[in-house]
Design an enzyme around this catalytic site. Sequence first.
Site, short mmCIF file in Angstrom:
data_model
loop_
_atom_site.label_atom_id
_atom_site.label_comp_id
_atom_site.label_asym_id
_atom_site.label_seq_id
_atom_site.Cartn_x
_atom_site.Cartn_y
_atom_site.Cartn_z
N ASP A 175 0.78 -1.28 -0.02
CA ASP A 175 0.02 0.12 -0.01
C ASP A 175 1.00 1.22 -0.03
OD1 ASP A 175 -2.50 1.35 0.26
OD2 ASP A 175 -2.43 1.38 2.21
N ASP A 483 -3.60 -1.35 5.51
CA ASP A 483 -3.91 -0.78 6.83
C ASP A 483 -5.45 -0.68 6.64
OD1 ASP A 483 -4.22 1.20 5.03
OD2 ASP A 483 -3.02 2.68 6.03
N ASP A 487 -8.23 -3.60 2.24
CA ASP A 487 -7.11 -4.39 2.09
C ASP A 487 -7.31 -5.71 2.83
OD1 ASP A 487 -5.68 -2.30 0.73
OD2 ASP A 487 -5.25 -1.48 2.92
#
Length: 715
Positions: A175, A483, A487
Amino acid sequence: MTGESKIVNKNQKAPFLMAGCKVADGAGTMLVTGVGINTEWGLLMASISDDTGEETPLQVRLNGVATFIGTVGLAVALFVLIVLLSRFFTGNSKNLDGTTQFVRGQTSVSKTMDGVVHIITAAVTIVVVAVPEGLPLAVTLTLAYSMKKMMADKALVRRLSACETMGSATTICSDKTGTLTLNQMTVVEAYIGETKLNSPEDGSQLHSAVSSLLNEGITQNTSGSVFTSKDGKGIEVSGSPTEKAILSWGVKIGMKFNVVRSESIILHVSPFNSTKKRGGVAVRQRSGSQVHIHWKGAAEIILESCTGYLDSNGCLQSFEREKDFLKEAIGEMAAKSLRCVAIAYQTCNIDEVPTDEEGLAQWVLPEDGLILLAILGIKDPCRPGVKDAVRQCSDSGVKVRMVTGDNIQTARAIALECGILTSNTEDTEFEVIEGKTFRELSEKEQEQVAKRMLVMGRSSPSDKLLLVQTLRKLGEVVAVTGDGTNDAPALHEADIGLSMGIQGTEVAKESSDIIILDDNFASVVKVVRWGRSVYANIQKFIQFQLTVNVAALVINVVAAVSSGDVPLNTVQLLWVNLIMDTLGALALATEPPTDHLMHRPPVGRREPLVTNIMWRNLLIQALYQIGILLVLNFQGKSILHLEHDDPKHAKMVKNTLIFNAFVFCQIFNEVNARKPDEINVFTGVTKNPLFSGVIGTTFVLQVRDNLSTWMNFLL
């Protein structure tokens, strides 16, 4: 749903709302068309709860090794059993003293049973030798030891097998926000008038008149606030990410938030409007009748409304060529994915301001004829050390890919800054792609693009999940960092999921295998390093253990077939298992990671557990041990001059010598197993006192155990 806050307008063409999203502005009537599992949120949660029960790459390899060893051990034991029973019942077996143990027709039933039991014991002993009982212990020890040590490197392991899986990783889908970046919008460039500040945080470069107006505009034209932290040692800033960035910049250039607010009164506020992309406020000085109208918003919009600017000396200048220069500067900052915000003001006479509350409520702040104070370039900067961490991954053969919900331009700029991209690659080369584009490709095209793709922007949870599934189909061992709740599916699907401990949601943490406690990508690289150390330590023990087993197997098989007895009996082999398997596992499983591990390519999913180098070391070491043990087995009496001694005593002494030689060969073998692919096996031995302690303890115990036997022999 993408994890990035972005206001999306809903109308007749795009009427659908998603459960879990918030209404930011407006009013309307909502018709619920789906609840629970039938919402996007529900589908997200359902995908997390699926458990495939898939084994890790190491578990697959260990199962293969265990099956092979077990098959070989049983086959050899069965062969020896058949040979010994045949010799026994044909009258060719001998007692310990060399006399005939069984002669056809001249033995009792009890002697026959004793002989058969003795042969079965020898066969069972060979099975015991063949099976590496210490392997499960070594695997558990190295995983548990690494898990404890990884806590110091800011990694909390939730699933023990995740340690070794990370060492096999071939690609990391990371990410952006909060992992590669700080998740703290920061002013990184600043123009005061037409002058660019050398350091945007250096308030000494500002004229007092400019500084005063800037402080007033920043302090009053904001929805955020600045206050003293709970411990009283610092300040904290609240508000939206952009507001926090501007307020933090104001504090750094000397703004006194509470003091400035106390010096003026807010008369009217025009809230930020996403259509006009600006927000304003009218304030009156307490010490005078002057009214200032401050505006803040998108740089290109504010700049068009400006007729002049304050230069670095605090003098009012009209725009001539400077406006074109500033437009170019805004374009350059935008190309670097900076969010450009302009701050401007104008002076208004007090008599132009409505005096009653109703008039103030309906007052429209003038938007033209502004004087430019500053243009700020704001971005979420990369974390310190991220570029080096990405480079380490590349050098070790692990490909880093960025998957983010942010726009493609910002994603590309951050990827270039982090070193994920080495040049401003065009989208047509498929190294940079949007999630929607990837989603619409055919399955075969997705596989081709996934091999080359390095950056995916505007990705939804399903896009990230689809990428992970595609990469795994290609044989990659995939690690995913994230996070947000969005996800979670990808974290659950990946071979190893790494969630963020600070910014991460509870759903993301529950879906992950390892929690990165400091939200830093550099800590992910440390996890890779520890994972490779786990895998290497298991390989070291396997090489050590297989060498022990091969040597013991061969010497027992040869001795059993040639003489009908084994020199290493069951009790001695149990002692070997105790000091070699248990203590050996403890010594080799606690070897700390070295930089050498990060210069190897990843083992991936198909690399064999026992490598060619390990086979080379194993065979050379086993041949060396077998040679020594066979010489002692067949020539031991001659070497010790025991030809004329009592046969039973001579054999006991010879077998004691074989047993001691075997144990000390394993101590030598254990030292060699520390560095399978290096010449100097003593490198870094002082950094692992446990290894030295195990070697010393093994030596002392072996000498003490056999001291009485040797003393009797010498006497």
